[in-house]
Each structure stands twice: as C-alpha cells, then as structure tokens.
Design a protein around this motif. Structure first.
Motif, short mmCIF file in Angstrom:
data_model
loop_
_atom_site.label_atom_id
_atom_site.label_comp_id
_atom_site.label_asym_id
_atom_site.label_seq_id
_atom_site.Cartn_x
_atom_site.Cartn_y
_atom_site.Cartn_z
N ARG A 119 0.81 -1.15 -0.11
CA ARG A 119 -0.25 -0.14 0.07
C ARG A 119 1.04 1.04 0.07
NH1 ARG A 119 -3.70 0.66 -1.58
NH2 ARG A 119 -5.01 1.59 0.24
N PRO A 120 0.83 2.24 -0.01
CA PRO A 120 1.43 3.34 -0.36
C PRO A 120 1.67 3.98 0.98
CG PRO A 120 -1.39 4.25 -1.86
CD PRO A 120 -1.13 2.79 -0.54
N ILE A 121 3.10 4.74 0.97
CA ILE A 121 3.71 4.89 1.70
C ILE A 121 4.34 6.64 1.37
CG2 ILE A 121 5.84 4.55 3.02
CD1 ILE A 121 4.23 1.92 3.49
N VAL A 122 4.06 7.38 2.11
CA VAL A 122 4.29 9.10 1.62
C VAL A 122 5.06 9.10 2.79
CG1 VAL A 122 2.72 10.58 0.60
CG2 VAL A 122 2.09 8.50 0.24
N ILE A 286 -4.17 11.34 2.08
CA ILE A 286 -5.81 10.76 2.22
C ILE A 286 -6.88 10.43 0.72
CG2 ILE A 286 -7.08 10.38 3.70
CD1 ILE A 286 -5.97 11.11 6.43
N GLU A 287 -6.97 11.51 0.72
CA GLU A 287 -8.04 11.13 -0.90
C GLU A 287 -7.50 10.78 -1.38
OE1 GLU A 287 -10.83 14.73 0.22
OE2 GLU A 287 -8.95 15.26 -1.24
N ARG A 288 -6.47 10.54 -1.66
CA ARG A 288 -6.38 9.78 -3.32
C ARG A 288 -5.43 8.56 -2.62
NH1 ARG A 288 -4.89 7.30 -6.85
NH2 ARG A 288 -7.72 7.77 -6.43
N ILE A 289 -4.80 8.41 -1.73
CA ILE A 289 -4.79 6.48 -1.37
C ILE A 289 -5.65 5.63 -1.56
CG2 ILE A 289 -3.94 5.59 0.85
CD1 ILE A 289 -1.48 7.76 1.66
N LEU A 290 -6.98 6.38 -0.85
CA LEU A 290 -8.29 5.71 -0.48
C LEU A 290 -9.36 5.23 -1.43
CD1 LEU A 290 -8.53 6.34 3.37
CD2 LEU A 290 -6.92 4.28 2.40
N GLY A 291 -8.70 6.45 -2.64
CA GLY A 291 -9.80 6.44 -3.41
C GLY A 291 -11.02 7.76 -3.30
N PRO A 296 -9.70 4.71 -7.82
CA PRO A 296 -9.18 3.83 -7.04
C PRO A 296 -8.49 3.82 -6.44
CG PRO A 296 -9.63 3.64 -9.86
CD PRO A 296 -9.95 4.72 -9.89
N PRO A 297 -8.60 3.42 -5.81
CA PRO A 297 -7.20 3.46 -4.05
C PRO A 297 -6.27 3.60 -5.69
CG PRO A 297 -8.93 2.07 -3.64
CD PRO A 297 -8.84 2.40 -5.21
N ALA A 298 -4.82 3.78 -4.01
CA ALA A 298 -3.33 3.89 -5.04
C ALA A 298 -2.62 2.79 -4.85
CB ALA A 298 -2.62 4.88 -4.95
N ASP A 299 -2.30 2.56 -5.74
CA ASP A 299 -1.57 1.01 -5.53
C ASP A 299 0.40 1.63 -5.27
OD1 ASP A 299 -2.77 0.39 -7.69
OD2 ASP A 299 -1.34 0.78 -9.42
N PRO A 305 4.07 14.04 -3.06
CA PRO A 305 3.20 14.49 -2.61
C PRO A 305 2.56 14.35 -3.99
CG PRO A 305 4.16 15.70 -1.03
CD PRO A 305 5.63 14.71 -1.75
N ASP A 306 4.01 15.19 -5.23
CA ASP A 306 3.37 15.34 -6.51
C ASP A 306 3.94 13.74 -7.28
OD1 ASP A 306 6.67 15.60 -7.86
OD2 ASP A 306 6.60 15.60 -6.05
N THR A 307 3.48 13.14 -6.98
CA THR A 307 4.40 11.64 -7.68
C THR A 307 2.64 11.27 -7.09
OG1 THR A 307 5.23 10.01 -6.14
CG2 THR A 307 6.42 11.32 -7.51
N LEU A 308 2.17 11.25 -6.23
CA LEU A 308 0.76 9.79 -5.55
C LEU A 308 -0.75 11.33 -6.21
CD1 LEU A 308 -0.71 8.58 -3.46
CD2 LEU A 308 -0.69 10.64 -1.69
N LEU A 309 -0.75 12.41 -5.95
CA LEU A 309 -1.90 13.26 -7.13
C LEU A 309 -1.69 14.20 -8.20
CD1 LEU A 309 -3.99 14.84 -4.97
CD2 LEU A 309 -2.10 14.35 -4.27
N PRO A 310 -2.07 14.84 -9.43
CA PRO A 310 -1.74 15.07 -10.60
C PRO A 310 -1.75 17.18 -8.89
CG PRO A 310 -3.41 14.02 -11.08
CD PRO A 310 -3.32 14.18 -9.92
N ILE A 311 -0.75 17.38 -9.63
CA ILE A 311 -0.44 18.68 -9.23
C ILE A 311 -1.82 19.98 -9.53
CG2 ILE A 311 0.69 21.00 -9.27
CD1 ILE A 311 3.38 18.94 -10.21
N ASP A 312 -2.18 19.90 -10.49
CA ASP A 312 -3.39 20.51 -10.57
C ASP A 312 -4.48 20.30 -9.92
OD1 ASP A 312 -1.86 22.07 -12.46
OD2 ASP A 312 -2.41 21.39 -14.59
N THR A 313 -4.68 19.16 -9.20
CA THR A 313 -5.62 18.72 -8.47
C THR A 313 -5.66 19.28 -7.69
OG1 THR A 313 -6.69 16.91 -9.94
CG2 THR A 313 -7.00 16.54 -8.68
N ALA A 314 -4.48 18.56 -7.12
CA ALA A 314 -4.02 19.13 -5.58
C ALA A 314 -4.33 20.60 -5.09
CB ALA A 314 -2.73 19.06 -5.38
#
Length: 332
Positions: A119-122, A286-291, A296-299, A305-314
């Motif tokens: 699961r994701p480690i951040v 949290i929102e990205r990790i758990l979907g 879908p939840p992150a692999d 931070p920037d590899t977990l979710l898109p910058i513009d979305t953040a």
C-alpha cells in the motif's frame, strides 16, 4: 466497507486538526485516536463520532496488534524507531508520516527496499505536508529553465502551535540541506541565514532547514539552487488585525518558455492557521490513497506528494479549503 484509520498523536494540535478535517468530508470512516494518554482524546472522539481512542506508546516496544484491522496509519508524532512504518510494511497498511526531514529518510528507504510496500507509503516531512511543493511545482511549469527557488515558512507566535514551534526551533534549526550551484551542501543553519521578504515588503531573517521540499523541488525542476528557510514573525492575518494565518513564500527565478527572464514571487496563506494547513496537506494524500477522490485507491509504493496525485488537482483542492495563493510576476 468503510475505511478504518489510525492517527498516532490523534488528539494533539496537529492530529486533532487532521481528524476534524477527515470527518468534515467523510462521515463513515472510523477514526482511532492513539497516544500515551488516550483519556485526553475522549472528548474529541465523542465530538467526531464513529471514533475511539487507543493506548499507543512507541517507546515501550508496543505493536499495533491490539488495534484491529487498519487501512491507513497517519503518524502525527515522532516515531524514531519507525515502529509504525515497519508495521505498515509488514501488514500491508498505507502509511503517512509528517515528521521526518531529509537526513532521516534512509531508514524508510532501506525498509521499503527490503519489504516492498503493498500500500502507499508517503513521507510528508514537507512544509505543511506538501502544499508548498505543489504550488512551487505548478509555478515551475511556466519556466523552460529554473535558476533558483527560495522557499520560506513563517510561523506566528499567536498561532495555536506557534509557541511550541518556537521552543522546538533550536532543535531543528541546526544542520540544514541546501542546493547551491548544483552542489548539495550540509551546513550549520545558524551560519547561513538570509533575509526573507514577506507580504507587505518587510523582511525577517530566516534560517535554512533540511525539509523535504528542497530535494523534492530540485528533482522536479532541475534548479541548481534551492533552499527553504524557517521564519518567525507576524503573519498576514495578524497584521490585518485577525487571527494568525499560516504563510508560505516562494521566490522563483529563471527563463520562461518564451525565452524571457522572469521572477515569480508567490505567497500562500491559510487564514485558519498552521494546524489547518498541515492537516489539509495530509487530507490530500488520504483522499488519493483511499480513493475518496472518485478514482481507484492508489497502488502500493513509496510516493512524494507530486507523484501521488496530479499537481493541478491538488492546487484546486487546496483552494477549495480557503487557502489564498497570490503570485507577483516580474519580467513577464
């Protein structure tokens, strides 16, 4: 099935802010507030609803076996032995830690290589848990070449967390990491201060830190000069006669994609203060990790931070919560 989250240090200033922000957007998630004095967290657990407290002492060799099934561990306190990180890797639980600086990540790196995360480690030992990096990374998209990035975080003593931050500052303003002329340097922070220009055009001396934004933004932008400074002073909110705000600053210089030299000066201000902005950075992950963002939840894996979710979305999400981002441009 509803998710179940453990917040270590969940009834402290930062932990409680994280818990409240989580509850504000998700009424179904079960929250476990853990620490050495769980009775102190009981009022917060009642306030949140669908929550409980638990005893957790990371210095005693305690494991999390008695805490039940968990989807995510958020570590809002010091875990010098990486007890919760090891538990997350072993049990396949997602993990967010907010305290480690750049010189403390080697243990995480080796642990993740030995036990690849399911699961994701951040690691979010960034200024306000990644928010500064997101804004700087978005600004850098305008540049063909970034020559320098100077970052700063201002802490106001009137903020709820201000006095404790002031007391701790002698501890973390010690050895700092700078990227200078494309060379990484570990320096004595007290000998490398700089004047940081704040909103309203007054300057305060700041001192560098080994915070994760420095190597993170160096890797994103390729800039040969990157530094982050900690500043104490009056925030934008305080100077406006309101409650203390949490203020971050970015000065970025380079050449735009048009070929013109330019400099950006960006201020990021959260009128709700330090704890709220820190909690918001955690919530984005949290929102990205758990979907919770509708995807879908992150692999599994180790994420920035920037590899977990898109910058513009953040950035859009950050603005949703009332954080104000102001950009001044010169040479454009």
């Amino acid at each position: 099935m509803a998710n179940r989250l453990l917040i270590a240090g969940g009834y402290g200033v930062i932990g409680s802010a994280i818990a409240r922000l989580i509850r504000s957007i998700n009424k179904n998630v079960e929250i476990v507030l853990a620490g050495r004095n769980p009775e102190k967290g009981a009022p917060l657990a009642r306030e949140l609803g669908h929550s409980q407290t638990a005893y957790l002492d990371l210095t005693s060799g305690q494991t999390i076996e008695n805490l039940g099934e968990l989807d995510l561990i958020v570590v809002a306190l010091q875990d010098p032995g990486d007890v919760l990180l090891q538990a997350a890797l072993t049990k396949g639980i997602a993990h967010i830690g907010i305290t480690k600086l750049a010189d403390e990540l080697s243990t995480l790196t080796f642990a993740a290589l030995q036990t690849p995360p399911k699961r994701p480690i951040v690691p979010l030992g960034h200024a306000q848990t990644g928010i500064l990096t997101f804004v700087a990374a978005q600004a850098a998209m305008d540049f063909a070449l970034v020559e320098s990035i100077e970052l700063a975080s201002l802490h106001d003593e009137r903020d709820l967390i201000g006095p404790s931050t002031l007391e701790e500052s002698e501890g973390f303003i010690s050895r700092a990491l700078l990227l200078q002329d494309a060379q990484w340097k570990w320096v004595d922070a007290t000998q490398h201060g700089r004047l940081v220009r704040l909103s309203g055009d007054y300057s305060v001396e700041g001192f560098p830190m080994a915070i994760l934004d420095v190597p993170n933004l160096a890797s994103i932008t390729g800039a040969p000069n990157v530094r982050f400074d900690f500043v104490l002073g009056d925030s934008i909110g305080t100077r406006a006669g309101k409650s203390a705000s949490q203020d971050l600053y970015i000065e970025m210089k380079g050449f735009l994609k048009t070929g013109k030299p330019a400099s950006y000066r960006i201020s990021i201000s959260d009128p709700k203060g330090h704890a709220h902005m820190t909690a918001l950075g955690v919530l984005l992950s949290i929102e990205r990790i758990l979907g919770w963002d509708g995807n879908p939840p992150a692999d599994g894996g180790v994420y920035l931070p920037d590899t977990l979710l898109p910058i513009d979305t953040a950035i859009a999400r950050i603005k949703d919560f009332g954080v104000q981002i102001t950009t001044e441009m010169e040479g454009v």
